[in-house]
Design an enzyme around this catalytic site. Structure first.
Site, short mmCIF file in Angstrom:
data_model
loop_
_atom_site.label_atom_id
_atom_site.label_comp_id
_atom_site.label_asym_id
_atom_site.label_seq_id
_atom_site.Cartn_x
_atom_site.Cartn_y
_atom_site.Cartn_z
N LYS A 39 -30.59 -15.05 74.86
CA LYS A 39 -30.12 -16.00 75.81
C LYS A 39 -29.19 -16.97 75.13
O LYS A 39 -29.79 -17.78 74.24
CB LYS A 39 -31.23 -16.65 76.46
CG LYS A 39 -31.01 -17.63 77.66
CD LYS A 39 -32.26 -17.97 78.25
CE LYS A 39 -32.77 -19.37 77.78
NZ LYS A 39 -31.98 -20.59 78.06
N ASP A 66 -27.07 -18.08 80.49
CA ASP A 66 -28.07 -19.03 81.28
C ASP A 66 -27.18 -20.30 81.58
O ASP A 66 -27.26 -21.25 81.02
CB ASP A 66 -28.96 -19.29 80.54
CG ASP A 66 -30.09 -20.04 81.24
OD1 ASP A 66 -29.92 -20.25 82.58
OD2 ASP A 66 -30.95 -20.68 80.70
N LYS A 68 -26.91 -21.54 84.93
CA LYS A 68 -27.49 -22.12 86.09
C LYS A 68 -26.27 -22.61 86.91
O LYS A 68 -26.31 -23.73 87.32
CB LYS A 68 -28.27 -23.32 85.72
CG LYS A 68 -29.67 -22.54 84.72
CD LYS A 68 -30.62 -23.86 84.53
CE LYS A 68 -31.85 -23.07 83.86
NZ LYS A 68 -31.76 -22.97 82.52
N ASP A 71 -22.59 -24.53 92.95
CA ASP A 71 -21.47 -24.99 93.40
C ASP A 71 -21.45 -24.09 95.04
O ASP A 71 -22.15 -23.63 95.25
CB ASP A 71 -20.37 -24.49 92.47
CG ASP A 71 -19.26 -25.75 92.70
OD1 ASP A 71 -18.56 -25.87 93.84
OD2 ASP A 71 -18.68 -26.14 91.56
N THR A 129 -39.13 -26.82 85.60
CA THR A 129 -40.23 -27.14 85.18
C THR A 129 -40.45 -28.54 84.65
O THR A 129 -41.60 -29.07 84.40
CB THR A 129 -41.20 -26.12 84.30
OG1 THR A 129 -39.77 -26.00 83.23
CG2 THR A 129 -41.00 -24.97 84.73
N ARG A 221 -38.17 -21.24 70.11
CA ARG A 221 -38.84 -21.76 68.64
C ARG A 221 -39.88 -21.06 68.24
O ARG A 221 -39.94 -20.89 66.81
CB ARG A 221 -39.18 -23.30 68.83
CG ARG A 221 -37.85 -24.35 68.92
CD ARG A 221 -38.15 -25.52 69.76
NE ARG A 221 -38.47 -25.32 70.99
CZ ARG A 221 -38.72 -26.23 72.05
NH1 ARG A 221 -38.80 -27.55 71.38
NH2 ARG A 221 -39.10 -26.13 73.31
O1 C5P Z 1 -38.14 -22.92 72.30
P1 C5P Z 1 -38.72 -22.38 73.56
O2 C5P Z 1 -39.46 -21.24 73.49
O3 C5P Z 1 -39.38 -23.53 74.37
O4 C5P Z 1 -37.18 -22.22 74.50
C1 C5P Z 1 -37.54 -22.04 75.79
C2 C5P Z 1 -36.09 -21.88 76.53
O5 C5P Z 1 -36.25 -21.44 77.70
C3 C5P Z 1 -34.92 -22.92 76.26
O6 C5P Z 1 -33.79 -22.28 76.22
C4 C5P Z 1 -35.21 -23.54 77.65
O7 C5P Z 1 -34.17 -24.31 77.79
C5 C5P Z 1 -35.47 -22.62 78.34
N1 C5P Z 1 -36.30 -22.86 79.61
C6 C5P Z 1 -37.79 -23.72 79.61
N2 C5P Z 1 -38.15 -23.93 80.80
C7 C5P Z 1 -37.59 -23.67 81.83
C8 C5P Z 1 -36.36 -23.23 82.03
C9 C5P Z 1 -35.62 -22.70 80.76
O8 C5P Z 1 -38.13 -23.37 78.53
N3 C5P Z 1 -38.14 -24.11 82.93
#
Ligand code: C5P
Length: 243
Positions: A39, A66, A68, A71, A129, A221
């Protein structure tokens, strides 16, 4: 129902939340054979442009773009055509743009698939979220619970012809009930028991999320910040196979 190793790999989408091409491709090099897709979000896309998508694809990775989009329908439709031409595997828009905007994107994706290519999964982001119920009510001004609004928007996305939604793991079950077995649910907020929660609060393990009905897991992560990302991805594949 146990999953094959390949099916488990296909469910993992690695979030390349890095600032530049070098760091992104270093991760892709280590992981393209271990996971289903990568992603890229607004940080990396805005820094490197469409060439980063092509570079990842050339190394054998599918790309979830991604951005998002949000518009007027015509503008979103034209941007969707560009991302379809780039052969995004998945692309996102904000459900809050309304049904006409979502339908315009779904139609644009269907009509602009390049020869020999495939149609991206066009999916909606529902309620971010990061918003609390209090902020949602007082600042956004919607008089429903977040969970209710998520289901309203997921249904609207389905009616507009979208493939699915991005949702928190805790929302998987209600969306699945409302939108049926074929609606694609992609979920971030995934944390194996052995990794740090970081800033994620409403989390599930990979196995729990798959058991709850997630089609794809966006994982950053817990894979990318490990000393050995490949080993971390393999460990998660093993856990998903038990689901
Ligand atoms: O590092 P981590 O596993 O937290 O990364 C989660 C990914 O999912 C990030 O790219 C974050 O921007 C994305 N994301 C999220 N929560 C959301 C929507 C997208 O953590 N509600």
């Amino acid at each position: 129902m146990a999953l094959t190793q390949q099916a488990a790999k296909e469910k993992i989408i690695v979030a390349l939340d890095v600032p530049n091409r070098e760091q992104a491709l270093q991760l892709v090099e280590q992981l393209y054979d271990e996971v289903g897709a990568f992603k890229i979000g607004m940080q990396l896309y805005n820094a490197e442009g469409p060439s980063i998508v092509k570079a990842i694809q050339q190394r054998g990775g599918k790309v979830f773009i991604d951005l998002k989009l949000h518009d007027i329908p015509n503008t979103v439709a034209e941007a969707t055509k560009v991302l379809t031409n780039l052969q995004a595997f998945i692309m996102t828009l904000h459900a809050g743009g309304g049904k006409k905007m979502l339908a315009a994107a779904a139609a644009a994706a269907a009509e602009s698939v390049p020869e020999g290519g495939s149609k991206p999964l066009v999916v909606a982001v529902t309620v971010l979220t990061s918003l609390s119920q209090q902020e949602f009510t007082e600042e956004i001004g919607i008089d429903r619970t977040i969970a209710e609004q998520v289901v309203v928007w997921a249904k609207m996305a389905k009616e507009a012809g979208l493939a699915g939604v991005v949702a928190s793991p805790k929302e998987i079950e209600v969306i699945r009930q409302a939108c049926g077995p074929d609606f694609v649910i992609i979920t971030p907020g995934i944390r194996p028991l052995w990794s740090a929660a970081n800033d994620q609060s409403r989390i599930m393990t990979p196995k729990q999320a798959v058991q709850a009905g997630a089609d794809y897991l966006v994982i950053g992560r817990p894979i990318t910040a490990q000393a050995d990302p490949k080993a971390a991805a393999r460990r998660i594949v093993e856990e998903i196979m038990e689901a």
